[in-house]
Design a protein around this motif. Sequence first.
Motif, PDB file in Angstrom:
ATOM      1  N   LEU A 194       2.142  -3.797  -5.874  1.00  0.00           N
ATOM      2  CA  LEU A 194       1.251  -3.031  -5.017  1.00  0.00           C
ATOM      3  C   LEU A 194      -0.186  -3.505  -5.149  1.00  0.00           C
ATOM      4  O   LEU A 194      -0.638  -3.879  -6.231  1.00  0.00           O
ATOM      5  CB  LEU A 194       1.331  -1.540  -5.362  1.00  0.00           C
ATOM      6  CG  LEU A 194       2.696  -0.861  -5.206  1.00  0.00           C
ATOM      7  CD1 LEU A 194       2.629   0.574  -5.687  1.00  0.00           C
ATOM      8  CD2 LEU A 194       3.153  -0.919  -3.757  1.00  0.00           C
ATOM      9  N   ASN A 209       0.845  -1.192   0.000  1.00  0.00           N
ATOM     10  CA  ASN A 209       0.000   0.000   0.000  1.00  0.00           C
ATOM     11  C   ASN A 209       0.882   1.244   0.000  1.00  0.00           C
ATOM     12  O   ASN A 209       1.701   1.419   0.907  1.00  0.00           O
ATOM     13  CB  ASN A 209      -0.934   0.005   1.219  1.00  0.00           C
ATOM     14  CG  ASN A 209      -1.792  -1.240   1.310  1.00  0.00           C
ATOM     15  OD1 ASN A 209      -2.507  -1.566   0.364  1.00  0.00           O
ATOM     16  ND2 ASN A 209      -1.717  -1.935   2.425  1.00  0.00           N
ATOM     17  N   LEU A 210       0.692   2.093  -0.998  1.00  0.00           N
ATOM     18  CA  LEU A 210       1.522   3.285  -1.151  1.00  0.00           C
ATOM     19  C   LEU A 210       0.635   4.491  -1.404  1.00  0.00           C
ATOM     20  O   LEU A 210      -0.263   4.457  -2.247  1.00  0.00           O
ATOM     21  CB  LEU A 210       2.506   3.104  -2.314  1.00  0.00           C
ATOM     22  CG  LEU A 210       3.369   4.322  -2.669  1.00  0.00           C
ATOM     23  CD1 LEU A 210       4.285   4.698  -1.517  1.00  0.00           C
ATOM     24  CD2 LEU A 210       4.172   4.048  -3.938  1.00  0.00           C
ATOM     25  N   ASP A 211       0.892   5.568  -0.664  1.00  0.00           N
ATOM     26  CA  ASP A 211       0.154   6.824  -0.825  1.00  0.00           C
ATOM     27  C   ASP A 211       1.172   7.949  -1.035  1.00  0.00           C
ATOM     28  O   ASP A 211       1.882   8.330  -0.109  1.00  0.00           O
ATOM     29  CB  ASP A 211      -0.705   7.100   0.411  1.00  0.00           C
ATOM     30  CG  ASP A 211      -1.624   8.311   0.206  1.00  0.00           C
ATOM     31  OD1 ASP A 211      -1.471   9.007  -0.813  1.00  0.00           O
ATOM     32  OD2 ASP A 211      -2.487   8.555   1.081  1.00  0.00           O
ATOM     33  N   CYS A 236      -5.514   1.645  -8.407  1.00  0.00           N
ATOM     34  CA  CYS A 236      -4.745   2.874  -8.516  1.00  0.00           C
ATOM     35  C   CYS A 236      -5.691   4.076  -8.493  1.00  0.00           C
ATOM     36  O   CYS A 236      -6.699   4.104  -9.212  1.00  0.00           O
ATOM     37  CB  CYS A 236      -3.918   2.882  -9.802  1.00  0.00           C
ATOM     38  SG  CYS A 236      -2.783   4.268  -9.918  1.00  0.00           S
ATOM     39  N   PHE A 293       9.663   1.420 -10.086  1.00  0.00           N
ATOM     40  CA  PHE A 293       8.284   1.151  -9.666  1.00  0.00           C
ATOM     41  C   PHE A 293       7.748  -0.116 -10.309  1.00  0.00           C
ATOM     42  O   PHE A 293       6.838  -0.756  -9.780  1.00  0.00           O
ATOM     43  CB  PHE A 293       7.394   2.346 -10.017  1.00  0.00           C
ATOM     44  CG  PHE A 293       7.221   3.331  -8.898  1.00  0.00           C
ATOM     45  CD1 PHE A 293       6.013   3.457  -8.248  1.00  0.00           C
ATOM     46  CD2 PHE A 293       8.276   4.118  -8.487  1.00  0.00           C
ATOM     47  CE1 PHE A 293       5.855   4.361  -7.210  1.00  0.00           C
ATOM     48  CE2 PHE A 293       8.126   5.023  -7.465  1.00  0.00           C
ATOM     49  CZ  PHE A 293       6.916   5.151  -6.821  1.00  0.00           C
ATOM     50  N   ALA A 337      -0.384  -0.810  -9.883  1.00  0.00           N
ATOM     51  CA  ALA A 337      -1.039  -1.501  -8.774  1.00  0.00           C
ATOM     52  C   ALA A 337      -2.375  -2.057  -9.217  1.00  0.00           C
ATOM     53  O   ALA A 337      -2.915  -1.685 -10.264  1.00  0.00           O
ATOM     54  CB  ALA A 337      -1.227  -0.544  -7.593  1.00  0.00           C
ATOM     55  N   CYS A 358      -2.434   2.034  -4.743  1.00  0.00           N
ATOM     56  CA  CYS A 358      -1.488   3.127  -4.944  1.00  0.00           C
ATOM     57  C   CYS A 358      -2.286   4.406  -5.197  1.00  0.00           C
ATOM     58  O   CYS A 358      -3.080   4.467  -6.139  1.00  0.00           O
ATOM     59  CB  CYS A 358      -0.541   2.838  -6.104  1.00  0.00           C
ATOM     60  SG  CYS A 358       0.645   4.163  -6.432  1.00  0.00           S
TER      61      CYS A 358
END
Length: 436
Positions: free
Chosen positions: A314, A294-296, A402, A309, A399, A317
């Motif tokens: 993911l 999980n990426l923010d 997204c 990347f 991801a 995202c």
Amino acid sequence: MKIICDLCINNLDYAGLMVVRNRARRCQISVINGDVSQRLFLIVQSADNKTGTRYDLTGNIDRMFERFVSEGKCTIRLKSPHVDLIFSNCDALRLGLFLKTVKTGVVVSNNTTAGNESLSCGKSTKRPCADLPATQKKFKVPKVPNLYDKSRTSLIIHSRRELVTSTFSQTLVELKLAGLALGDFPPSVSKLARLKILDLSNNEIRRLPNTFVAKLVELNLSGNALASPYYKNWRLLALPNVKSSLQVLDLSDNNLAILPLDIVKLEMLTSLNLSNNHITRIPTAFGLLKRLRNLDISRNMIVAIDVSFKMLKLNTCDISDALTPPPLNTMDNFPSIIPSSVPSLRSIASAYVIERGLNYEVLPMTVQDDMLLMRRCLCLKVVAHSAEEFSRIDVRHIAQTCIFSNGDSVARMNYSICNNCRKRKFVHIMPLFSGN
């Protein structure tokens, strides 16, 4: 009740003589009640006197000078021995609580001499404020939580007063110190060996500690002032016990312009929040976060997404309002035929070590950091030179879920082309120049 401050003991029996005043020493000062006599005692302990010196406060306080308590200074004058206890270099809030604790057992005598009020101590077990003047009866002893409760595993501190009045239990697993405007990382927190979840959000913290004994799992540092990318400010993330255990990290709202390189060393990281910063570049080794799910990175100013990347797997995202790419050039998809820079021998050796999967943790930290900065090609092979190329990438391929804004899912991607890919591109581009 305990405080730590500089204490100077001035003997008033020699006040008229030419006696050099004692130097202040760093001491721990405690106020206790006698078990049987119900008397109030003050214990002074220092590095030279660990057993401590005891002063009886019951009926023994002549005067208390509190004008400069806000500056961490005060003086307590005793009758026997006839001395001044001069406190200095103390936390103002803790000193105020200390004096109020003393006053709960202090009784003002009805007889005053020379216009001065003579103070004496009464029993603190039965209405300690009964004989105090009306101006002092309003004070109530604050209810401070027992932070040293051995059965406590979770704790939430709501004010700075609660934080400075007690020590933490070593059994704490979860600790929340949010919104206290601390300014600095609390040193006592670094010594909690069993701590797993730590929330220090909205505390204006500018620097992280260099030591930490616990194996953190969740760390919330949002809403602080960790804008400096200087590597000494981020040694916490490089500690072996932290980088091998930390799974959730929140660095949102920190005015970060450059992402610290130590983040890519977090082996177990699964969730990362970098939203609402001023990040323009992301480390080229970002793809090494193999467990990240999980990426923010929303609400940033990222010029381009690094090709690393593509190495991530993911689940979610969020890149809404994060990408501010310049207009794409017409030659973005046509890499240069001739390298624009000649790689150094150190870069060539670093690329060889990474491609062969050799252990480079025995190398100096500066060399390891340089190896983390190595660029990659579209084929994800490590490239020795630093020539930067640009292409396009659809963020929906990053991801499973997204989140993006403005309905445009195409972003700019930077990479460096390897020799094999350069040769293949050269074969396809040459007919354009030959006219065939």
